[in-house]
Design an enzyme around this catalytic site. Structure first.
Site: not given
Length: 256
Positions: A43, A64, A168, A172
């Site tokens: 993370d 990152d 987004y 996805k």
């Protein structure tokens, strides 16, 4: 390079989970640890080390994921130190909620890079050479029902209303098809690739958003642990003949 002590137990699988400092990613890591796997958390958040210590993960890596060379180096390092890489779960994500009118190139690029581009190159690093040489592996990509229905949440007359944004939803949708594409190539090497598409989940990413769950067949928010259960199935022995699928964990949201 010194091997990690946990790698001395060949009966335990090594699982790398991205976006695991909190929320769904943390729940997935907790479930895999409970199932006996060696979990490594990845993370960008500085709290990832604390999360790893709290849930009993074997290691934590701060990266990152939009820095593709650093991401791939981290995947290779984990596989080398632990002697293998059996499971990769791509859970890291960002979610802009601007209306289409307000959508900026910066938000578009951030959400595409985080939710789709990093996913592709993490899978690449896991498969080549590690999973391919092992002749086994499980890839699970966390998508979203946003990629099925064009964003989840109420829509107002301006096209906003807190709905998950265009970038987004586009990323996805791409994640679902990327998973199918990968599955068609890697199956011959004993690797499966599947996606999980959560609906409205009570996680930090969803904080403050209104999803209208009262209209879904199961009229409540889902829990991160319920997404983790789907992942556990897809990386477990009962899914050995399952690949290229997208499993909805959404309370029936796509049906509503």
């Amino acid at each position: 390079m010194t091997a990690h002590p946990a790698s001395s137990d060949p009966s335990r699988r090594v699982a790398l989970i991205t976006g695991a400092a909190q929320g769904i990613g943390e729940a997935i890591a907790q479930r895999l640890i409970a199932d006996g796997d060696i979990a490594v958390l990845l993370d960008i958040a500085p709290t990832v080390e604390d999360t790893a210590a709290r849930i009993g993960a074997a290691d934590a890596v701060r990266v990152d994921i939009r820095d593709i060379p650093a991401l791939q180096a981290a995947v290779h390092d984990v596989a080398t130190r632990f002697g293998r890489l059996d499971v990769l779960v791509n859970c890291a994500g960002t979610c802009g909620r601007e209306s289409f009118e307000e959508l900026s190139p910066a938000t578009w690029q951030r959400d595409i890079d985080t939710n789709l581009t990093a996913m592709a190159f993490a899978c690449q690093a896991a498969v080549f050479p590690h999973m391919k040489e092992q002749g086994s592996g499980r890839l699970v990509n966390i998508a979203s029902v946003s990629g099925k229905v064009g964003g989840i949440g109420p829509v107002d007359s301006a096209g906003g209303g807190g709905r998950s944004g265009a970038a987004y939803a586009s990323a996805k949708a791409g994640a679902i098809n990327l998973t199918r594409w990968i599955a068609r190539q890697v199956g011959v090497w004993g690797i499966t690739a599947n996606a999980v598409a959560p609906g409205p989940i009570a996680s930090p990413m969803a904080a403050g958003a209104e999803y209208g769950v009262s209209r879904t067949p199961i009229p409540r928010m889902g829990e991160p642990s319920e997404v983790a259960g789907a992942v556990a199935y897809l990386v477990g022995p009962d899914s050995s003949y399952t690949t290229g699928t997208c499993l909805h964990v959404d309370g029936g949201y796509v049906l509503a």
